[in-house]
Design an enzyme around this catalytic site. Structure first.
Site, PDB file in Angstrom:
ATOM      1  N   GLY A  24       6.115   8.258   0.906  1.00  0.00           N
ATOM      2  CA  GLY A  24       7.088   8.148   2.375  1.00  0.00           C
ATOM      3  C   GLY A  24       7.768   6.823   1.980  1.00  0.00           C
ATOM      4  CG  HIS A  25       5.944   2.954   1.549  1.00  0.00           C
ATOM      5  ND1 HIS A  25       4.687   3.061   1.635  1.00  0.00           N
ATOM      6  CD2 HIS A  25       6.250   2.056   2.829  1.00  0.00           C
ATOM      7  CE1 HIS A  25       3.974   2.616   2.606  1.00  0.00           C
ATOM      8  NE2 HIS A  25       4.945   1.929   3.203  1.00  0.00           N
ATOM      9  CB  ALA A  49      -0.957  -0.031   1.214  1.00  0.00           C
TER      10      ALA A  49
END
Ligand code: AMP
Length: 271
Positions: free
Chosen positions: A30-31, A26
Site C-alpha cells: 500500500g505504501h 513498517a
C-alpha cells in the site's frame, strides 16, 4: 537513494522539487503504491519514515508499533524512491511545541475515539511540509478521515502543495493492507476480510436505491454476528466527516471495528 537520519542531514541534501510520501514505516505494498504514484508525477520522491508519538493516545500501540528501518529502506530502494527522511523523535519534537488543530472534519469518528490523534497528524504533516517543501504530497484513502483533515488544513492555512489521494491496496481476500495487520491472530486474520465484503455489499445496496438506515443496520448486525466488536459503521459526507443520509459524489461508508485488541478501519466510496 539517499537516507537522511535528521533534519540537518535532509536540509544539507538541498532537495528542492519533490513529491512527499509521509509514512510511519513498517512498509507494505500500500505504501509502495503511493511511492509509484509519486514517481508518476515526475518529481524526485521523498519518503518520510517517522512513528509520530503525538498521534498516539496513552493507551495505544506507540511503543509496540512495528519498526524495521533497514527493511523499509530496501523496499523503498527497489520501488525507486530518491530520498528517505527518517528523523528521530528528539529532532522533530525538541520541546512541547506549537500544534495544529483542525476543526469540524477532525471532530467525529476517529477524532472522538482517539482524542488528540488528528492534532498529532496535522502537526506532523505540517512540519514535514515545512522541512521537505514538497510540490506534491501523496496519501492513501485507506485513512479517509486523515485525508479530509489534511485537505482542510492545507485549505485553511493556504499551504502551497498539491494533494494526491490514492486508492486502498488490499490483500487478495479484500483485507485492506495495514502495518497493524501483523497484530491479528491466524483466526482473526481469517475473519478480517469479512469487513470489506460487508462494505462492498452495503455499497451495492445503497447504490441500487435500498433504504440506507436499514442497510446500515443489517450490516452492523452481520459484522457483530461474525465476531467483530463494532465501533462505528456509517454513511458520511467526506467533506465534513459528519453523518449524512443524502447520497452524493462525496458519500462514503466508513467503519472501525475491533478483532480482539486490534482495531481495524476501512471505508468504501459510494458512486
Ligand atoms: P501509515 O504508515 O500507516 O501512517 O501510512 C502512510 C500512508 O500510507 C498514509 O497516507 C496511508 O493512508 C497510506 N496507506 C496505508 N495503508 C494503505 C493501503 N492499504 N493502501 C494505500 N495506502 C495506504
Amino acid at each position: 537513494m539517499t537516507v537522511a537520519g535528521s533534519i540537518a542531514e535532509f536540509l544539507a541534501l538541498k532537495v528542492t522539487e519533490n513529491a512527499l510520501v509521509p509514512t510511519m514505516g513498517a512498509l507494505h505494498e500500500g505504501h509502495l503504491s503511493l511511492v509509484r504514484a509519486a514517481k508518476d508525477a515526475g518529481l524526485p520522491v521523498v519518503v518520510s519514515i517517522f512513528v509520530n508519538p503525538m498521534q498516539f493516545g496513552p493507551n495505544e500501540d506507540y511503543s509496540r508499533y512495528p519498526r524495521n528501518l533497514d527493511h523499509d529502506v530496501a523496499l523503498l530502494h527497489q520501488a525507486g524512491a530518491d530520498f528517505v527522511f527518517a528523523p528521530t523523535v528528539q529532532d522533530i519534537y525538541p520541546r512541547t511545541g506549537s500544534k495544529i488543530m483542525v476543526p469540524e472534519v477532525a471532530e467525529r469518528f476517529e477524532g472522538s475515539r482517539r482524542p488528540g490523534h488528528f492534532d498529532g497528524v496535522a502537526t506532523i504533516v505540517c512540519k514535514l511540509f515545512q522541512i521537505t517543501r514538497p510540490q506534491m504530497a501523496i496519501f492513501g484513502l485507506k485513512d479517509l478521515q486523515q485525508c479530509a483533515v489534511i485537505q482542510r488544513m492545507v485549505e485553511d492555512l493556504n499551504i502551497r502543495v498539491e494533494l494526491s489521494f490514492q486508492p486502498t491496496l488490499r490483500e487478495p481476500d479484500g483485507l485492506a493492507m495495514s502495518s497493524r495487520n501483523v497484530y491479528l491472530s491466524p483466526d482473526q486474520r481469517r475473519t478480517a476480510p469479512a469487513l470489506f465484503h460487508e462494505l462492498s455489499r452495503t455499497k451495492n445496496l445503497i447504490e441500487s436505491g435500498k433504504n440506507v438506515e436499514n442497510t446500515l443496520a443489517d450490516a452492523r448486525a452481520s459484522l457483530v454476528s461474525q465476531g467483530f466488536e463494532l465501533d462505528y459503521y456509517d454513511l458520511i459526507d467526506r467533506r465534513t466527516f459528519s453523518e449524512s443520509r443524502e447520497l452524493s459524489p462525496h458519500s462514503a461508508v466508513i467503519t472501525a471495528v475491533k478483532l480482539g485488541t486490534t482495531r481495524l478501519i476501512d471505508n468504501i466510496l459510494i458512486f
